[in-house]
Design a protein around this motif. Sequence first.
Motif, PDB file in Angstrom:
ATOM      1  N   ALA A   1       4.076  -0.152  -4.817  1.00  0.00           N
ATOM      2  CA  ALA A   1       3.747   0.102  -3.409  1.00  0.00           C
ATOM      3  C   ALA A   1       4.493  -0.842  -2.472  1.00  0.00           C
ATOM      4  N   LEU A   2       5.183  -1.826  -3.054  1.00  0.00           N
ATOM      5  CA  LEU A   2       5.900  -2.820  -2.242  1.00  0.00           C
ATOM      6  C   LEU A   2       7.260  -2.255  -1.853  1.00  0.00           C
ATOM      7  N   ASP A   3       7.332  -1.557  -0.731  1.00  0.00           N
ATOM      8  CA  ASP A   3       8.572  -0.862  -0.386  1.00  0.00           C
ATOM      9  C   ASP A   3       8.840  -0.821   1.106  1.00  0.00           C
TER      10      ASP A   3
ATOM     11  N   GLU B 208       5.342  -6.092   3.669  1.00  0.00           N
ATOM     12  CA  GLU B 208       4.387  -5.918   2.570  1.00  0.00           C
ATOM     13  C   GLU B 208       4.531  -7.043   1.549  1.00  0.00           C
TER      14      GLU B 208
ATOM     15  N   ARG C 248       0.835  -1.208   0.000  1.00  0.00           N
ATOM     16  CA  ARG C 248       0.000   0.000   0.000  1.00  0.00           C
ATOM     17  C   ARG C 248       0.865   1.251   0.000  1.00  0.00           C
ATOM     18  N   SER C 249       0.235   2.333  -0.420  1.00  0.00           N
ATOM     19  CA  SER C 249       0.864   3.651  -0.371  1.00  0.00           C
ATOM     20  C   SER C 249      -0.187   4.655   0.104  1.00  0.00           C
TER      21      SER C 249
ATOM     22  N   ASN D 208       2.692   4.203   3.246  1.00  0.00           N
ATOM     23  CA  ASN D 208       2.832   3.105   4.192  1.00  0.00           C
ATOM     24  C   ASN D 208       2.123   3.383   5.499  1.00  0.00           C
TER      25      ASN D 208
HETATM   26 CA    CA Z   1       4.263   0.458   0.656  1.00  0.00          CA
END
Ligand code: CA
Length: 332
Positions: free
Chosen positions: A268-270, A274, A163-164, A166
């Motif tokens: 968004a995977l950061d 996640e 998600r963004s 976070n």
């Molecule tokens: Ca994220």
Amino acid sequence: MHASRVFTLIATAALTLNTASAWASETVLHVHPGGDDRWSGRLETPNAEGTDGPLASLTGARDAVRRLKAAGQAGPFRIRIAPGEYALREPLVLEPQDGGTADAPVIYEAAGPEKPRFSGGRRITGWTRQADGLWTAPIPEVADGTWYFEQLWVNGKRAVRARSPNKFYYYVQRKMDHYLDSSSGQAVETVNRAFQARPEDIAPLCDLSGRALSDVTLVTYHSWEASRSRVASIDRSQSIVAVTAPIPWGFAYWGPNCRYHLENFRAALDEPGEWFLDRQGTLYYYPRPGEDLASAEVTAPAVSEFVIAAGKPDEGQWVEHVTLRGLSFEYG
Ligand SMILES: [Ca+2]
């Protein structure tokens, strides 16, 4: 004092009735993780010959009850389920014929104090650590379109669907009930389903198209509730996000204070914890400190429902006098 003692006595009596109630003529069936649905279920453990023993599943027990009823047994039926883990590949579907009566109920219950666990999840294995520190696992059923999931657990802890931002939120700039589409020049009506975003907030979405874009989920926070919507389109030059259906309640009632976040896209995977699943069948996970996916227990839900009481209200037929007691359903 007196009233309290009376209450205690009544409570004890009720508890005793509840736990010790048994019908002289009841039929007991057994379910065990090592059972077999081809067996009768009349034995708690398999016989020495391995020709009969307990059943293996709730659906197997339901079918055994159907067979007994067809053979003339009226019940009551008590299905005693041994502790352990049971893979639930499909929901238990109870139809009117699977119900009982006030005098002859059908009871599915834990055989002892420990809850039998029915898992609707499937273990994800075959993880590979990538150079960037992410772990990936191939999931062929996702690639061929027969499976897709929206939740993931790592060592029993729910992971975060990418998600963004976070933490906290983005903010709607302006609700757009209609606008001129930049590419076609046509007026489009988008009552309660479009808004203008800050360009930097939705920049990662501007590279997406097709399924990757429509998989993006917009989570909008209202005054008392949140709603989830699928993205329908992005007007890149105006930073307008439109979703597939009107957002309920008073969307953007508070104007630019309306909060939202975006989830389920690769960019968004950061952050540790996640995960993201692409439609080509690759599952990505960003490990939390200390997590080794080579040995971790990773589970994704494969069933979306556990137990369905499938009555036939149009025909006035219901699923009645069925009890499920002491059972645990997880990973759905
Ligand atoms: Ca994220």
